[in-house]
Design a protein around this motif. Structure first.
Motif, mmCIF file in Angstrom:
data_model
loop_
_atom_site.group_PDB
_atom_site.id
_atom_site.type_symbol
_atom_site.label_atom_id
_atom_site.label_comp_id
_atom_site.label_asym_id
_atom_site.label_seq_id
_atom_site.Cartn_x
_atom_site.Cartn_y
_atom_site.Cartn_z
ATOM 1 N N ASP A 77 0.847 -1.150 0.106
ATOM 2 C CA ASP A 77 0.176 0.141 -0.016
ATOM 3 C C ASP A 77 0.774 1.464 -0.137
ATOM 4 O OD1 ASP A 77 0.575 0.785 2.643
ATOM 5 O OD2 ASP A 77 -0.883 -0.486 3.570
ATOM 6 N N SER A 78 0.265 2.303 -0.130
ATOM 7 C CA SER A 78 0.803 3.810 -0.083
ATOM 8 C C SER A 78 1.053 4.318 0.958
ATOM 9 C CB SER A 78 0.268 4.407 -1.225
ATOM 10 O OG SER A 78 -1.206 4.752 -1.046
ATOM 11 N N ARG A 79 0.709 3.712 2.138
ATOM 12 C CA ARG A 79 0.629 4.295 3.373
ATOM 13 C C ARG A 79 2.105 4.111 4.059
ATOM 14 N NH1 ARG A 79 -3.318 1.045 6.398
ATOM 15 N NH2 ARG A 79 -2.864 -0.312 4.748
ATOM 16 N N GLY A 80 2.987 5.177 4.489
ATOM 17 C CA GLY A 80 3.950 5.242 4.945
ATOM 18 C C GLY A 80 3.880 5.068 6.346
ATOM 19 N N PRO A 81 5.163 4.566 7.076
ATOM 20 C CA PRO A 81 4.919 4.082 8.473
ATOM 21 C C PRO A 81 4.569 5.340 9.231
ATOM 22 C CG PRO A 81 7.340 4.336 7.814
ATOM 23 C CD PRO A 81 6.514 4.447 6.523
ATOM 24 N N ALA A 82 3.721 5.266 10.186
ATOM 25 C CA ALA A 82 3.241 6.219 11.270
ATOM 26 C C ALA A 82 3.943 6.463 12.367
ATOM 27 C CB ALA A 82 1.553 5.884 11.668
ATOM 28 N N HIS A 83 4.011 7.657 12.621
ATOM 29 C CA HIS A 83 4.769 8.133 13.888
ATOM 30 C C HIS A 83 3.597 8.760 14.969
ATOM 31 C CE1 HIS A 83 7.303 9.881 17.042
ATOM 32 N NE2 HIS A 83 6.467 11.117 16.697
ATOM 33 N N PRO A 84 3.516 8.390 16.008
ATOM 34 C CA PRO A 84 3.916 7.042 16.289
ATOM 35 C C PRO A 84 2.954 5.819 16.062
ATOM 36 C CG PRO A 84 2.786 8.023 18.394
ATOM 37 C CD PRO A 84 2.667 9.020 16.904
ATOM 38 N N PRO A 85 3.353 4.956 16.066
ATOM 39 C CA PRO A 85 4.459 4.213 16.982
ATOM 40 C C PRO A 85 5.824 4.214 16.663
ATOM 41 C CG PRO A 85 3.736 2.265 15.846
ATOM 42 C CD PRO A 85 2.980 3.785 15.361
ATOM 43 N N ASN A 86 5.828 4.368 15.244
ATOM 44 C CA ASN A 86 7.710 4.211 14.642
ATOM 45 C C ASN A 86 8.311 5.908 14.888
ATOM 46 O OD1 ASN A 86 7.372 2.006 13.048
ATOM 47 N ND2 ASN A 86 5.536 2.929 12.338
ATOM 48 N N PRO A 87 9.356 5.760 14.812
ATOM 49 C CA PRO A 87 10.323 7.110 15.126
ATOM 50 C C PRO A 87 9.863 7.933 14.270
ATOM 51 C CG PRO A 87 11.579 5.059 15.361
ATOM 52 C CD PRO A 87 10.509 4.537 14.840
ATOM 53 N N ALA A 88 10.079 9.328 14.508
ATOM 54 C CA ALA A 88 9.647 10.357 13.650
ATOM 55 C C ALA A 88 10.410 10.383 12.226
ATOM 56 C CB ALA A 88 9.662 11.663 14.253
ATOM 57 N N TRP A 89 11.777 10.202 12.642
ATOM 58 C CA TRP A 89 12.567 10.226 11.268
ATOM 59 C C TRP A 89 12.299 9.040 10.230
ATOM 60 C CZ3 TRP A 89 16.106 6.572 9.575
ATOM 61 C CH2 TRP A 89 16.560 5.691 10.587
ATOM 62 N N ILE A 90 11.678 7.875 10.712
ATOM 63 C CA ILE A 90 11.221 6.961 9.933
ATOM 64 C C ILE A 90 10.174 7.411 9.037
ATOM 65 C CG2 ILE A 90 10.079 4.518 10.032
ATOM 66 C CD1 ILE A 90 13.177 4.427 9.905
ATOM 67 N N ALA A 91 9.113 7.810 9.873
ATOM 68 C CA ALA A 91 7.797 8.235 9.167
ATOM 69 C C ALA A 91 8.402 9.524 8.010
ATOM 70 C CB ALA A 91 7.041 8.819 10.131
ATOM 71 N N GLU A 92 9.175 10.090 8.363
ATOM 72 C CA GLU A 92 9.659 11.392 7.439
ATOM 73 C C GLU A 92 10.326 10.904 6.268
ATOM 74 O OE1 GLU A 92 11.792 13.935 10.161
ATOM 75 O OE2 GLU A 92 10.031 14.588 11.183
ATOM 76 N N ARG A 93 11.199 9.725 6.484
ATOM 77 C CA ARG A 93 12.006 9.192 5.545
ATOM 78 C C ARG A 93 10.989 8.552 4.466
ATOM 79 N NH1 ARG A 93 17.609 5.672 6.011
ATOM 80 N NH2 ARG A 93 17.459 4.891 3.533
ATOM 81 N N PHE A 94 10.014 8.017 4.670
ATOM 82 C CA PHE A 94 9.197 7.224 4.088
ATOM 83 C C PHE A 94 7.887 7.627 4.184
ATOM 84 C CE2 PHE A 94 12.573 4.288 5.564
ATOM 85 C CZ PHE A 94 13.111 3.845 4.377
ATOM 86 N N PRO A 95 7.570 8.688 3.331
ATOM 87 C CA PRO A 95 6.223 9.574 3.462
ATOM 88 C C PRO A 95 5.118 8.744 2.757
ATOM 89 C CG PRO A 95 7.654 10.772 1.794
ATOM 90 C CD PRO A 95 8.393 9.623 2.559
ATOM 91 N N SER A 96 3.912 8.737 3.462
ATOM 92 C CA SER A 96 2.678 8.217 2.780
ATOM 93 C C SER A 96 2.662 9.003 1.249
ATOM 94 C CB SER A 96 1.493 8.504 3.317
ATOM 95 O OG SER A 96 1.448 7.852 4.538
ATOM 96 N N GLY A 97 2.272 8.045 0.253
ATOM 97 C CA GLY A 97 2.059 8.454 -1.154
ATOM 98 C C GLY A 97 3.094 8.380 -1.921
ATOM 99 N N GLU A 98 4.503 8.239 -1.360
ATOM 100 C CA GLU A 98 5.739 8.159 -2.054
ATOM 101 C C GLU A 98 6.293 6.811 -1.607
ATOM 102 O OE1 GLU A 98 8.144 11.566 -1.480
ATOM 103 O OE2 GLU A 98 6.613 13.055 -1.796
ATOM 104 N N THR A 99 5.860 6.235 -0.735
ATOM 105 C CA THR A 99 6.463 4.952 -0.279
ATOM 106 C C THR A 99 5.461 3.978 -0.444
ATOM 107 O OG1 THR A 99 7.440 6.152 1.624
ATOM 108 C CG2 THR A 99 7.138 3.710 1.715
ATOM 109 N N ALA A 100 5.922 2.916 -1.186
ATOM 110 C CA ALA A 100 5.157 1.590 -1.235
ATOM 111 C C ALA A 100 5.625 0.760 -0.065
ATOM 112 C CB ALA A 100 5.768 0.837 -2.591
ATOM 113 N N GLN A 101 4.868 0.361 0.954
ATOM 114 C CA GLN A 101 5.005 -0.304 1.909
ATOM 115 C C GLN A 101 4.780 -1.582 1.888
ATOM 116 O OE1 GLN A 101 4.565 -0.354 6.894
ATOM 117 N NE2 GLN A 101 3.917 1.457 5.851
ATOM 118 N N LEU A 102 5.460 -2.576 2.205
ATOM 119 C CA LEU A 102 5.141 -3.990 2.007
ATOM 120 C C LEU A 102 4.574 -4.383 3.229
ATOM 121 C CD1 LEU A 102 8.468 -5.435 0.314
ATOM 122 C CD2 LEU A 102 6.517 -4.478 -0.892
#
Length: 178
Positions: free
Chosen positions: A74-99
């Motif tokens: 899907d195109s939803r990047g990892p959410a912050h929280p629970p993930n670290p903020a920098w992970i959510a920023e590095r893999f933004p929704s819409g631009e990230t294919a999340q497996l």
């Protein structure tokens, strides 16, 4: 030797795919169903079949027709929280294919199904367009999961080494070119 077919899931596959996913979260993860983490398992149609640039794949045992593995994107990047903020920023929704939900029933593991499913998801992401990265996270306590993902991509954060970190390893997998 068993033969397996891989296909895009249809509405007719949703029940069997959901069963593979729920069995995995109960048996392998030991967490059971947690609504804030597993809502897509209850509604795979809404999460993966209807939205553009999302997909759910199933692997089917050609001998008995049963769904034995799943894999979603899907195109939803990892959410912050629970993930670290920098992970959510590095893999933004819409631009990230999340497996997501790359799950193989225990009795069908070690036959290349996960690798085939992930390859199909990477091809899908390339063809869908608009993605600039591929991300996933995994629970390294699941037998074989960490080694498998390390063979497919690069760990960008192992939270086990972080103060107060979770039992999660975050990965980036190389994009394929369409």
């Amino acid at each position: 030797m068993r033969n397996y077919g891989i296909r895009t899931a249809t509405c007719d596959d949703v029940g069997a795919a959901r069963a593979v996913m729920l069995d995995t979260v109960y048996r392998d993860f030991g967490t059971g169903y947690v609504p804030r983490w597993h809502g897509d398992i209850i509604d795979p149609e809404g999460a993966y079949l209807r939205p553009e640039r999302h997909t759910l794949l199933v692997a089917v045992d050609e001998e008995d027709g049963g769904v034995v593995a799943t894999a979603a994107l899907d195109s939803r990047g990892p959410a912050h929280p629970p993930n670290p903020a920098w992970i959510a920023e590095r893999f933004p929704s819409g631009e990230t294919a999340q497996l997501r939900r790359v799950y193989v029933r225990a009795e069908h593991r070690r036959r290349g199904l996960a690798r085939r499913l992930v390859g199909e998801l990477l091809d899908f992401a390339a063809a869908a367009g608009g993605y600039r990265s591929v991300y996933l996270h995994t629970d390294p306590a699941v037998p074989g999961a960490e080694d498998f993902w390390r063979s497919m991509g690069k760990a960008v954060l192992d939270e086990r080494g972080e103060p107060g970190g979770a039992r999660v390893v975050h990965f980036e997998v190389p994009m394929r070119v369409a």
